[in-house]
Every structure is written in C-alpha cells, then in structure tokens.
Design a protein around this motif. Structure first.
Motif, PDB file in Angstrom:
ATOM      1  N   LEU B  47       0.552  -1.071  -0.174  1.00  0.00           N
ATOM      2  CA  LEU B  47      -0.296  -0.043   0.353  1.00  0.00           C
ATOM      3  C   LEU B  47       0.870   1.239  -0.173  1.00  0.00           C
ATOM      4  O   LEU B  47       2.444   1.131   0.479  1.00  0.00           O
ATOM      5  CB  LEU B  47      -0.890   0.138   1.145  1.00  0.00           C
ATOM      6  CG  LEU B  47      -2.019  -1.126   1.248  1.00  0.00           C
ATOM      7  CD1 LEU B  47      -2.949  -0.794   3.056  1.00  0.00           C
ATOM      8  CD2 LEU B  47      -3.183  -0.203   0.087  1.00  0.00           C
ATOM      9  N   ASN B  51       2.863   9.309   3.278  1.00  0.00           N
ATOM     10  CA  ASN B  51       4.478  10.580   3.213  1.00  0.00           C
ATOM     11  C   ASN B  51       4.889   9.388   2.547  1.00  0.00           C
ATOM     12  O   ASN B  51       6.059   9.713   3.166  1.00  0.00           O
ATOM     13  CB  ASN B  51       4.560  11.104   4.440  1.00  0.00           C
ATOM     14  CG  ASN B  51       3.240  12.288   4.725  1.00  0.00           C
ATOM     15  OD1 ASN B  51       2.595  12.732   4.022  1.00  0.00           O
ATOM     16  ND2 ASN B  51       3.523  12.401   5.948  1.00  0.00           N
ATOM     17  N   GLU B  54       5.689   3.020  -2.124  1.00  0.00           N
ATOM     18  CA  GLU B  54       4.451   2.377  -1.334  1.00  0.00           C
ATOM     19  C   GLU B  54       5.778   1.247  -0.442  1.00  0.00           C
ATOM     20  O   GLU B  54       7.091   1.097  -0.828  1.00  0.00           O
ATOM     21  CB  GLU B  54       4.190   0.963  -2.643  1.00  0.00           C
ATOM     22  CG  GLU B  54       3.056   2.307  -3.433  1.00  0.00           C
ATOM     23  CD  GLU B  54       2.347   0.761  -3.969  1.00  0.00           C
ATOM     24  OE1 GLU B  54       2.855  -0.142  -4.252  1.00  0.00           O
ATOM     25  OE2 GLU B  54       1.551   0.878  -5.295  1.00  0.00           O
ATOM     26  N   SER B 106      -8.929  10.123   3.577  1.00  0.00           N
ATOM     27  CA  SER B 106      -8.387  10.504   3.258  1.00  0.00           C
ATOM     28  C   SER B 106      -6.578  10.512   3.318  1.00  0.00           C
ATOM     29  O   SER B 106      -7.235  11.522   5.204  1.00  0.00           O
ATOM     30  CB  SER B 106      -8.965  11.888   2.456  1.00  0.00           C
ATOM     31  OG  SER B 106      -9.573  11.997   3.656  1.00  0.00           O
ATOM     32  N   PRO B 107      -5.548  11.460   2.809  1.00  0.00           N
ATOM     33  CA  PRO B 107      -4.993  12.126   3.414  1.00  0.00           C
ATOM     34  C   PRO B 107      -4.948  13.509   4.608  1.00  0.00           C
ATOM     35  O   PRO B 107      -3.918  13.929   5.114  1.00  0.00           O
ATOM     36  CB  PRO B 107      -3.186  11.927   2.588  1.00  0.00           C
ATOM     37  CG  PRO B 107      -3.702  11.217   1.217  1.00  0.00           C
ATOM     38  CD  PRO B 107      -5.878  11.306   2.064  1.00  0.00           C
ATOM     39  N   VAL B 108      -5.416  14.021   4.069  1.00  0.00           N
ATOM     40  CA  VAL B 108      -6.052  15.092   4.688  1.00  0.00           C
ATOM     41  C   VAL B 108      -7.174  14.873   5.900  1.00  0.00           C
ATOM     42  O   VAL B 108      -6.109  16.152   6.589  1.00  0.00           O
ATOM     43  CB  VAL B 108      -6.814  15.848   3.208  1.00  0.00           C
ATOM     44  CG1 VAL B 108      -7.673  17.592   4.105  1.00  0.00           C
ATOM     45  CG2 VAL B 108      -6.399  16.515   2.327  1.00  0.00           C
ATOM     46  N   GLU B 111      -3.402  13.085   7.835  1.00  0.00           N
ATOM     47  CA  GLU B 111      -2.259  13.861   8.413  1.00  0.00           C
ATOM     48  C   GLU B 111      -1.943  14.638  10.048  1.00  0.00           C
ATOM     49  O   GLU B 111      -0.820  13.866  10.126  1.00  0.00           O
ATOM     50  CB  GLU B 111      -2.030  14.552   7.249  1.00  0.00           C
ATOM     51  CG  GLU B 111       0.019  14.531   7.067  1.00  0.00           C
ATOM     52  CD  GLU B 111       0.314  15.345   5.693  1.00  0.00           C
ATOM     53  OE1 GLU B 111      -0.328  14.972   4.360  1.00  0.00           O
ATOM     54  OE2 GLU B 111       1.594  15.381   5.866  1.00  0.00           O
ATOM     55  N   PRO B 112      -3.825  15.462   9.861  1.00  0.00           N
ATOM     56  CA  PRO B 112      -2.998  16.322  11.362  1.00  0.00           C
ATOM     57  C   PRO B 112      -3.000  15.109  12.852  1.00  0.00           C
ATOM     58  O   PRO B 112      -2.590  15.849  13.653  1.00  0.00           O
ATOM     59  CB  PRO B 112      -4.736  17.179  10.861  1.00  0.00           C
ATOM     60  CG  PRO B 112      -4.640  17.162  10.195  1.00  0.00           C
ATOM     61  CD  PRO B 112      -4.218  15.518   9.149  1.00  0.00           C
TER      62      PRO B 112
END
Lengths: 542, 175
Positions: B47, B51, B54, B106-108, B111-112
């Motif tokens: 996967l 950041n 794969e 989602s990465p957004v 991430e936080p």
C-alpha cells in the motif's frame, strides 16, 4: 429341505418373496388373497436382506431401509423448521462483531428461548456439522436405497416371467379363469390374443401355451431416475463449498469510483446511476401521491475491469476493460460466471463541496473557485492570481470528541467539517476559515478572503451484489432429471397381461402399477375380441 | 455377481459417500478458507504510505511486525496510538516495525491526526478498504502480531496498553 428352494426346483436368495423362476409366493401361506406379496420389486430379494455378516453389510443394510430414510427426512424437516424460528446469525439486523455480541443479541432479543437457541448452536443451524451430516446421510440413503432396489428389479424385469405358477397368477388383482370348450385350438386362441394385445401397443413374449404382454416397462425406472436427479442436486449444493465455485459479495460504488471486487481480480466502475420514475401520463388513473413518486427502474451504468496486476493486493491496479453496460434489477451484468446485480442505492449523497473564493476588500469580487472532493480533499489548490487554498484538517462526519476536540464519527462524509487556509500572493495574508454545516466561519473578523457556498456535487452510491455460482448448471440439470423421473413415473404405467393354458383351463392375469381402470378396459377388449371363456373377478388388492 | 465383488462395490460406494461427508463437514467447519488465522502466513500486500512510497508487508521479513488497523473516527484507536508509538520507539532498534493501516480515509484527514499524536511509524493508506477486507477486519482497532518469518503469531481485537503490547511484541522480535 432348504427353505429357499421353490417346488419348481429353483433356489432363491433369502428374502425372495416370489420365486425368481416360476413366481410362486414363497414362505407365504395363501389363506387370504390380501397376503399375496407386494409386486413393487417383483418379489425379488432386496440385496440388503441377503448378507449381513460384515460391518460394511450392516452399514449398507441400515442405509438401505426406507424407514431410516423417512426418519432422516423427518429429522431434517423438523431441524429446518427450527432454524427459521429466530434469525440465523448472518441475518442478525444489528452489527455483532464478536461472538459475545452474538450471544448477547439472542439473549437480549429473545430471552430465555433465545439463550437456549444460541446455546444449542441453532443460530448457525444450516451449516452446523450435524445438519450437514444429516444431509449427506440423506444422500447416502438415496444412493443405497436406489441401488439396492433397482438392481434386483432390473434383473427381474429384463427376464420376463412367462410360465408363472398358478398361484402367482391367482395372486394378481386382475385374475380370471375359465374352462375351455372342447376342441378349442389353444395355439389359435393364443395367437389371436397376442394380436389383439399387440394392437394395443403391447410387446409379446410367448411360448406354446403361455404369453406375456407388456408395455411401459420404462415407467418403472421413473423413481430411480428422479433419485439420480436428487443426487446430482445434492452434489451441486456440496460443490458450492469448493473454493472458487460460489461467491456472494456486496460492494458499494460511488459514481465515478472504481472498486475492487473482493476475492476476484475484477474491478467495477460506477459510471452513472439513475433512478427512473413513472410519469403521470404513464399511469392508467390519476393517483394522489401527495408529492411522492413511484420508481420505474434502478439502473447503474457499469464497467467491469480485470486487474492484470492482481498478484499483490493493494498495489496500483493495471485495469483492462472486459465488459460494460447497464445493470438493472433482475438484469445483471454477466461476465463468465460472475454476475453483478443491482440491489441497493444511496441517492443524493454529498460528493464534493463547491465554493467561490471572493475578495471582500475588493467589492466581493470572485477570485477563483474551489472544489473539495469529500472522499479525498486536495491538500492544496491553486486558484490563480497566486492565491492558494490549503486544507488544514478534515472531519468527514464531524462531532465533538470526548476530549472536547473536533473528531469524526465515521469515515463517510455525512457531516463534513473542513479547516481551510487561504494564502494570498507571495504568501501574504494567510487566513484560516472553517466550513461546517452550511456556514463558513472566518478566523479574523474582517478578513480579506471569503467563501461563497455553491451547490455541492451530489452523487449516487450504487449497491451491487456480486455473485458467482458455478454449481448452478448442475443444480438445474439435477432438477431437470428429477422432473424427467417424476414425469416418467407419473404419466406412464407398466402394464402386463399373462395368458396361460393349463390342461383344459385358460388363465388370465393382469398387473399394473397404477391406472387399473385402463388395464381393465384393455383386458375387457381382449376377452371380447378373442371370445375367451373368462369372467373377471373383482378384487381389492394385488 | 459373486459375494466378494459385491463387498468391493459396497466398500467403494460407501467410501465415496464418506469422502463426500468429510468434505461437507470440512467446509462447514472451515467457513472461510482464506481467513487470516494465528499460525498461518500473513497475506502479503502493498500500500501507499501516507508520506512515502509504497510499502509491501513482504519487504518487512526479518523484522517483527505489529500490523494495526485503525481509523480516526475510532476512539479506542486514538487512545492506543501513543502506546503503539512508545513501543515502536522502544523496540525499533531490536527489529520491530509498527505498521498502521488506515481504513478508507483521505490523507488530508489522517495527516493532522498523525501529527497530533507524534506518530512516526509507517502509516499505510487503505483508501479502498481492500486490505481491510482481505484481513477480514471487523471491529477496530484490530492488531496482528507477525513474526520475522511472516507468520501470524497473535491477533488482538480492541484497545491495548503499553504493557500488553510489550508482552506480545517480545514474542515476535527477531532472535
């Protein structure tokens, strides 16, 4: 004297009811006509009754019993009924992640009875080891009962009995005897009888003084053919457990999304979903729907892909289109043995939010537009004029967490909250703002940039049931053979007529497995045509 | 047909039916032959990292792997994160990798969250929940303890504390 030896000299196996050679009833004293043996298996010894010395024979004999077969069927019927009292585990309406939750569900929902139901394992009844064992035992019983009866029956029928013992003829339900007039020509009479019967479609076997007319023998095989069908059916059901033979999956696909179908190398894309509604003009009479509508069809336009890079799950798929087309209820998309059925929809779901970015210090002039895909919001969007919009944080299903901080209830965008930052030219004037529940809150009181909420993108999420069942052709074939067997056994009859001369007497007997009326009419016709001196006795039992 | 022939046929027929019985029973006990189980090899997959490039599970052979399936919406996962990070810091020099598999976010959004907890072990993005399905994940957090040979040594459903993780991790560290 050996009991099995008939007076005609033939030695019969133990269990024989009617002598294999002359048809004389054995071990039965014929005081009453009702004691004449059943003709179902031609009085042959069932093979199971012959030898009981070895363990294998004992097992065989146990399964050969129709009583045992009926017992197994009754137990299966009762068990199947019990399994419908409470829902089976896969159909529990609430999520039950662990075994303890399953136990709690049955106890809390159905009380004491539910507890017992769960305790006895009835919540997974149809796949329980004992239910499966019973099913296989039924199959075993079917095979052995059939083999045990069809072989002796085949032997008896393929060797038609001509010179039957008088007591065999007398034992038949249809029997007549008469004294021949002096000087009657036996050969001529027999010939005339044969011709009359042949006209009725009978096959004639004859000797000088006896004849046997027979038709519809194949109908005797009906029950065995239908058992073969049942066995094929059971094999088909069993085959579903072979890996790769049966699959029943469910996938939700958003419009525009391509998802992997579990357990297969296939991917499916939802190009477009559409529900069609009946228009008023199509309705035969005016209905007051109170503003409601009636759906006409549910349709997904789908594309099926095969992933050529399926060896390592999770890697970027290498997709090739194999099929595309509409999926409508009852009209699945088919590819080889894979079927995709339309079976659910979530319409008008939030897909993306749209905003106009305005410059509030410049007469609310629009400086750009942004689209926030709620399934994968972009980290940064450049809207021109050097202005960038960054996504700082995203909560798809906003809620205030137990720690008092923003959190999300699920990973689905049901109540999205977005924290954004607008950065002006050359990184100047970074302003933060938050979108939540249809409003935008800016950090600064008189910020330069503002957001105007536009119509969001609403998408439909289609629910597709993906099925594969390679055993279906065999199951249908088994059902077809079953039906052929039923039809053969039901619509045709095995009719036999014996005519025999014994000294100066003429003997006539008839047997059929059903439709005695039809046989009686044919025999009446025979007597009328041949002028045989016979009066048929009325009896009640064969 | 003579008696011995008949016995052979009976043995053959009953034997065949016995095979059918064994097969039917086997498939009623083993409902999902592809399910991930203790003692079996952990299915390989690859996967995208949050950041980074794969990452394939197979590339981590030789190291003990703690494979943790989680989501930002899951309170126990949130509470478990610091413990996982602490254990990773403690054992990473002894050959342990903690791998977090985020389920369908989602990465957004992720991430936080990761920054908030100071997580620095690899986070894999299972955006289509494909690996979540492959591993038959029900309730989360679900954690798989995988030996350096790639064998699943333990599966734990629910939240763990540091002591629990230590106890399980010591069993999968390379010797």
């Amino acid at each position: 004297m050996d009991q099995r030896k008939c007076e005609c000299g033939h030695t019969n196996p133990i269990g024989t009811l009617l002598c294999e050679s002359c048809g004389k009833p054995l071990d039965v004293i014929l005081e009453e006509q009702t004691q004449f043996p059943d003709m179902r298996y031609e009085g042959m010894a069932r093979r199971s009754q012959t030898y009981t010395r070895k363990v294998i024979d004992r097992v065989w004999n146990w399964f050969s019993s129709v009583k045992i077969a009926i017992g197994i069927i009754v137990v299966l019927l009762i068990a199947s009924a019990v399994g419908t009292v409470f829902p089976q585990q896969p159909y529990i309406p609430v999520p039950v992640p662990t075994e303890a939750d399953v136990a709690r569900f049955y106890t809390e929902t159905y009380g004491k009875l539910g507890m017992v139901y769960y305790g006895l394992g009835f919540h997974n009844l149809y796949s329980s080891w004992w239910f499966v064992t019973l099913l296989v035992m039924l199959g075993t019983s079917l095979v052995i009962c059939s083999l045990d009866r069809v072989i002796p029956l085949y032997k008896a029928l393929s060797n038609p009995r001509l010179n039957q013992h008088k007591s065999f003829l007398k034992g038949q339900k249809l029997y007549a005897e008469g004294l021949l007039p002096a000087g009657a020509n036996q050969a001529e009479l027999l010939g005339a009888a044969a011709q009359a019967l042949r006209k009725k479609g009978y096959r004639i076997f004859s000797t000088e003084r006896a004849l046997l007319a027979e038709k519809g023998r194949f109908s005797r095989w009906g029950p065995y053919i239908n058992h073969i069908g049942l066995i094929l059916f059971l094999i088909g059901v069993l085959m579903r457990n072979i890996p790769g033979f049966f699959m029943d999956e469910y996938v939700w696909v958003r419009e525009g999304q391509t998802v992997a179908i579990p357990e297969t190398p296939y991917y499916v894309k939802n190009v477009n979903y559409h529900t069609e509604y009946w228009s008023e003009s199509e309705m035969p009479e005016k209905l007051d729907l109170k503003g409601g509508v009636i759906p006409k069809s549910f349709q997904t336009d789908a594309v099926l892909y095969v992933n050529k890079n399926a060896d390592l799950p999770g890697t970027k798929p290498d997709l090739f289109e194999v099929k595309s087309g509409p999926i409508v209820v009852n009209h699945p998309l088919e590819h080889e043995s894979l079927y995709l059925y339309q079976s659910g929809v979530q319409e008008m779901q939030l897909g993306a939010l749209n905003f106009d970015v305005i410059d509030q210090k410049n007469g609310d002039k629009m400086v750009g537009q942004i689209k926030m895909d709620l399934y994968n919001p972009p980290k940064e969007q450049d809207i021109g004029n050097g202005i960038k919009v960054r996504t700082l944080d995203y909560f798809p299903d906003f809620v205030i967490g137990s720690d008092g901080r923003p959190a999300t209830k699920t990973n689905l965008p049901r109540n999205p909250m977005l924290a954004l930052e607008i950065v002006g030219e050359n990184g100047a004037a970074a302003e933060k703002m938050v979108y939540l529940q249809g409003s935008v809150i800016t950090q600064k009181a008189n910020s330069q940039y503002g957001l105007v909420i536009r119509k969001p993108d609403l998408i439909d999420i289609t629910g597709l049931n993906v099925r594969m069942d390679k055993a279906v052709p065999l199951i249908y074939f088994g059902a077809f053979i079953f039906m052929v067997g039923v039809v053969i056994g039901l619509l045709w009859q095995h009719r036999r007529v014996w005519v025999q001369f014994q000294e100066d007497h003429v003997l006539l007997a008839g047997h059929t497995n059903k439709n005695w009326f039809g046989l009686r009419r044919e025999v009446d016709g025979l007597i009328e045509q041949t002028k045989l001196p016979l009066a048929i006795e009325e009896r009640t039992k064969a | 047909m003579n008696i011995s022939n008949r016995t052979y046929i009976r043995v053959a027929v009953l034997g065949l039916l016995l095979v059918a019985l064994v097969f039917a029973l086997y498939s009623s006990f083993v409902k999902d032959p592809n399910a991930v189980k203790v003692g079996k090899a952990a299915p390989n997959f690859s996967l995208q990292q949050l950041n980074g490039p794969e990452l394939a599970l197979g590339d981590l052979r030789g190291k003990g792997v703690v494979l943790n399936f989680w989501g930002t919406w899951c309170e126990p996962c949130k509470k478990e994160m610091p413990a996982l990070q602490q254990q990773y810091d403690q054992f990473k020099d002894k050959g342990l990798v903690v791998v977090g598999v985020n389920i369908g976010e989602s990465p957004v959004a992720v991430e936080p969250f990761i920054k908030q907890f100071g997580v620095n072990f690899p986070i894999l993005m299972d955006s289509e929940s494909q690996i979540t399905k492959l591993y038959r994940i029900g309730p989360i957090p679900s954690t798989f303890f995988i030996s350096p040979e790639g064998e699943v040594k333990e599966i734990f459903l629910g939240q763990m504390n540091e002591a629990m993780i230590t106890e399980k991790v010591t069993k999968i560290l390379p010797k």
